[in-house]
Design an enzyme around this catalytic site. Structure first.
Site, PDB file in Angstrom:
ATOM      1  CG  ASP A   1      -1.626   1.111   1.460  1.00 44.75           C
ATOM      2  OD1 ASP A   1      -2.203   1.521   0.412  1.00 44.75           O
ATOM      3  OD2 ASP A   1      -1.326   1.870   2.550  1.00 44.75           O
TER       4      ASP A   1
ATOM      5  CG  ASP B   1      -1.913   7.579   0.163  1.00 43.42           C
ATOM      6  OD1 ASP B   1      -0.846   8.289  -0.187  1.00 43.42           O
ATOM      7  OD2 ASP B   1      -2.923   7.486  -0.412  1.00 43.42           O
TER       8      ASP B   1
END
Ligand code: BG6
Ligand code: MG
Length: 222
Positions: A20, A22
Site C-alpha cells: 500500500d 499512503d
C-alpha cells in the site's frame, strides 16, 4: 498503472510484495486530512483526525460519503463531483512539497534488500495520485508494477487492486505478501487469497497474518 510483465517470462513461482502507498511507504494522510478539512469547513461539517482514520484505503468518493454522514443538507451528484475535484486540487498542491526525503532510509533499504533477494515489488493503492507521489519521492523505479486507483473499479476492501497487481507482476495470489496500514486493506488482501502484513494502524488488526512495528521486519517474512 505500470506493468513489467514480459512475454514468456515465468514468474508465477516467485514471491512478490505488494505495498500500500499512503501510510506504508509515505505519510500523505496529513495532506488528505488538510484537503478534506477545507471541504468540511466550507460545508460546516465537523471533521477530525479520528474521522480521517476511517478514510484510510477507501476511494475518494467513499471518503466524501463518510464526511457527509454528518451533513444535513442535500447535494446533487454534480455537487459531489465538484467537491471531490476541489479536494483533489488542494491535495495535489500539498503533494507538490514532497521530495525523496519523505521516504525513510529504512523503507528505501528494505525495498532494495527485498529486490536484491529476488522478490518482485508492486504498489497496490486506491489512489489516483499514486504515480505522482512515487515520482515526487523518487520511488518509481523501485517497483516492477503499480496497481492504483486508475485501474480499478472497486476500492478496498475489494481485492481488485491487489489481484491486478499480482496479474501485472505475473505472480499467483498465494505467492503475494501485502503490506497494509488500513483494516480495509488487510481485508482486501485476505479476500485476494494473499498473506497480509499489518503495519501502523493495522498492526493491531487480528486478521493480519503478520503484525509488524518496523518496516525492516519485512525482511524476515520471506
Ligand atoms: C488511499 C488513501 O491510498 O487513496 C485514501 O488511503 C484515499 O484515504 C484514496 O481516499 C484515494 O486517493 P486519491 O489520491 O485518488 O484521492
Ligand atoms: Mg494506507
Amino acid at each position: 498503472m505500470k506493468n513489467i510483465k514480459t512475454e514468456g517470462e515465468q514468474q508465477s513461482r516467485r514471491k512478490a510484495f505488494i505495498f500500500d502507498l499512503d501510510g506504508v511507504l509515505v505519510f500523505t494522510d496529513k495532506f488528505h486530512y488538510q484537503a478534506w478539512k477545507k471541504i468540511a469547513d466550507k460545508l460546516g461539517i465537523y471533521f477530525d483526525e479520528t474521522i480521517n482514520n476511517r478514510l484510510r484505503g477507501v476511494s475518494r468518493a467513499e471518503s466524501l460519503e463518510i464526511i457527509l454522514e454528518r451533513y444535513q443538507g442535500r447535494l446533487s451528484k454534480e455537487d459531489k463531483l465538484a467537491l471531490m475535484e476541489e479536494k483533489n486540487q488542494t491535495y495535489r498542491k500539498l503533494l507538490e512539497q514532497m521530495s525523496p526525503e519523505d521516504v525513510s532510509r529504512e523503507v528505501r533499504d528494505t525495498l532494495q534488500n527485498l529486490r536484491r533477494t529476488g522478490h518482485l515489488l508492486a504498489v497496490g493503492s486506491s489512489s489516483k495520485n499514486a504515480e505522482m507521489i512515487l515520482e515526487k519521492v523518487g520511488l518509481t523505479e523501485m517497483f516492477h508494477a503499480v496497481s492504483d486507483g486508475t485501474n480499478i473499479t472497486k476500492s478496498k476492501p475489494d481485492p481488485e487492486v491487489f489481484l491486478k497487481a499480482a496479474d501485472f507482476l505475473g505472480v499467483n495470489a498465494e505467492n503475494c505478501v501485502v503490506v497494509e496500514d488500513a483494516y480495509a486493506g488487510i481485508d482486501a488482501a485476505k479476500a485476494a487469497g494473499m498473506l497480509a502484513v499489518g503495519i501502523g494502524d493495522a498492526s493491531a488488526y487480528e486478521k493480519a497474518d503478520y503484525r509488524i512495528q518496523k518496516f525492516s521486519e519485512l525482511e524476515r517474512i520471506v
